[in-house]
Design a protein around this motif. Structure first.
Motif, PDB file in Angstrom:
ATOM      1  N   ARG A  42       0.832  -1.212   0.000  1.00  0.00           N
ATOM      2  CA  ARG A  42       0.000   0.000   0.000  1.00  0.00           C
ATOM      3  C   ARG A  42       0.861   1.253   0.000  1.00  0.00           C
ATOM      4  O   ARG A  42       0.572   2.233  -0.663  1.00  0.00           O
ATOM      5  CB  ARG A  42      -0.937  -0.003   1.206  1.00  0.00           C
ATOM      6  N   THR A 223     -10.046  -0.522  -6.733  1.00  0.00           N
ATOM      7  CA  THR A 223     -10.422   0.260  -5.553  1.00  0.00           C
ATOM      8  C   THR A 223      -9.437   1.410  -5.354  1.00  0.00           C
ATOM      9  O   THR A 223      -8.222   1.210  -5.331  1.00  0.00           O
ATOM     10  CB  THR A 223     -10.408  -0.640  -4.301  1.00  0.00           C
ATOM     11  N   TYR A 224      -9.989   2.606  -5.199  1.00  0.00           N
ATOM     12  CA  TYR A 224      -9.176   3.803  -4.974  1.00  0.00           C
ATOM     13  C   TYR A 224      -9.828   4.604  -3.862  1.00  0.00           C
ATOM     14  O   TYR A 224     -11.052   4.615  -3.718  1.00  0.00           O
ATOM     15  CB  TYR A 224      -9.103   4.662  -6.248  1.00  0.00           C
ATOM     16  N   ARG A 225      -9.004   5.287  -3.077  1.00  0.00           N
ATOM     17  CA  ARG A 225      -9.554   6.217  -2.087  1.00  0.00           C
ATOM     18  C   ARG A 225     -10.160   7.408  -2.820  1.00  0.00           C
ATOM     19  O   ARG A 225      -9.914   7.615  -4.003  1.00  0.00           O
ATOM     20  CB  ARG A 225      -8.439   6.696  -1.142  1.00  0.00           C
ATOM     21  N   THR A 226     -10.928   8.204  -2.098  1.00  0.00           N
ATOM     22  CA  THR A 226     -11.571   9.351  -2.744  1.00  0.00           C
ATOM     23  C   THR A 226     -10.547  10.355  -3.255  1.00  0.00           C
ATOM     24  O   THR A 226     -10.849  11.131  -4.161  1.00  0.00           O
ATOM     25  CB  THR A 226     -12.529  10.052  -1.773  1.00  0.00           C
ATOM     26  N   ASP A 227      -9.320  10.323  -2.702  1.00  0.00           N
ATOM     27  CA  ASP A 227      -8.295  11.228  -3.224  1.00  0.00           C
ATOM     28  C   ASP A 227      -7.497  10.581  -4.355  1.00  0.00           C
ATOM     29  O   ASP A 227      -6.491  11.127  -4.804  1.00  0.00           O
ATOM     30  CB  ASP A 227      -7.363  11.692  -2.100  1.00  0.00           C
ATOM     31  N   ALA A 231      -6.103   1.615  -3.339  1.00  0.00           N
ATOM     32  CA  ALA A 231      -6.399   0.989  -2.049  1.00  0.00           C
ATOM     33  C   ALA A 231      -6.534  -0.522  -2.230  1.00  0.00           C
ATOM     34  O   ALA A 231      -7.640  -1.063  -2.229  1.00  0.00           O
ATOM     35  CB  ALA A 231      -7.683   1.576  -1.462  1.00  0.00           C
TER      36      ALA A 231
END
Ligand SMILES: [Zn+2]
Length: 283
Positions: A42, A223-227, A231
């Motif tokens: 990560r 999957t990605y974080r909102t920024d 992820a």
């Protein structure tokens, strides 16, 4: 136990690639410090993302506004399905079995579907998942709904004249116990194929398999974080991880098992693309 590592088990083209990279149930001792490994991965992806941000990539918020097209349904009914392969016992892979079993069992015009499943998963499939509803208060058993054909972990089966070999892939760690999902590899007149089922990103371990195959259907989470930071869950190969594979290997990969919503441009990144729902392939 782990049958081979890295470049082992290359084997001849068109035949078995050995069991290169396959996992079996006894591999617990082979697995070191999984949490640290995932955290390390990560961190690497976050750093790579930060580097890209400095070089001026498009803003993640803007990217998220793109919507994936939803293609038509495959359109297959229960009576169109004469066989099913069970790779592992997660519900997104066995959730349709109750529907298939009931739909064919109570339809006098339907045959009983064949079920290919690794032999040590048969009793758990029934006892821990399907029997809750399908036993009908103890009256029925798995074999009433399916022609169950248990397959050894290092074996294979034939369907429609085509041979398929089970290929153990490391999907996740249940504490110290490796969760194995059985992918499939097979060779036809059109080439050598690998379907990963569900697996973590393990390029060193799967090197021989990747090399053997002409076409690979690979699970791929998006999957990605909102920024916009990737992820990875650690239980599937993440798109950003697969992007680090050599170009010649990426060119073999069809990607599936991705999340709903925005997806990167796989063709631009050198993959064959994301598999669309209902898409058919000539194998
Ligand atoms: Zn799974």
């Amino acid at each position: 136990m782990l049958t081979s590592r890295g470049s082992a088990g290359g084997g001849s083209r068109g035949g078995r690639p050995g069991n290169g990279g396959s996992w079996t149930d006894g591999d617990a001792a082979e697995v070191p410090r999984e949490r640290q490994r995932l955290h390390r991965r990560r961190r690497q992806l976050a750093v790579q993302h930060a580097d890209r941000e400095r070089r001026g990539p498009p803003p993640p918020g803007g990217l998220r506004q793109r919507r994936a097209a939803v293609p038509g349904r495959a359109g297959a009914g229960a009576t169109d399905i004469d066989a099913v392969y069970v790779s592992h016992l997660h519900s997104d892979h066995i959730g349709g079995l109750e529907w298939l079993g009931f739909s064919t069992f109570f339809n006098p015009a339907a045959g009983r579907p064949r079920m290919f499943v690794e032999q040590n998963r048969v009793s758990r499939l029934w006892a821990s998942s399907l029997s809750g509803s399908m036993s009908r208060s103890g009256m029925a058993k798995l074999e009433d709904y399916f022609d169950v054909e248990p397959v050894p972990a290092d074996g294979g089966f034939e369907w429609e004249g085509q041979r398929f070999e089970l290929t153990g892939m490391l999907h996740a760690m249940d504490g110290p116990v490796p969760l194995i999902s059985f992918g499939l590899r097979f060779a036809t007149g059109r080439g050598c194929f690998l379907i990963t089922s569900d697996t973590r990103f393990e390029p060193e371990r799967y090197g021989a398999l990747y090399e053997w195959a002409d076409t690979i259907f690979h699970d791929c989470e998006t999957t990605y974080r909102t920024d916009g930071v990737p992820a990875p869950s650690g239980i599937h190969a993440h798109y950003e991880e697969l992007k680090t594979l050599p170009a010649a290997l990426r060119a073999k990969l069809w990607l599936y098992h991705y999340q709903p919503g925005w997806r990167p441009d796989a063709e631009t990144d050198g993959f064959r693309g994301f598999v669309a729902k209902g898409q058919c392939f000539e194998l």
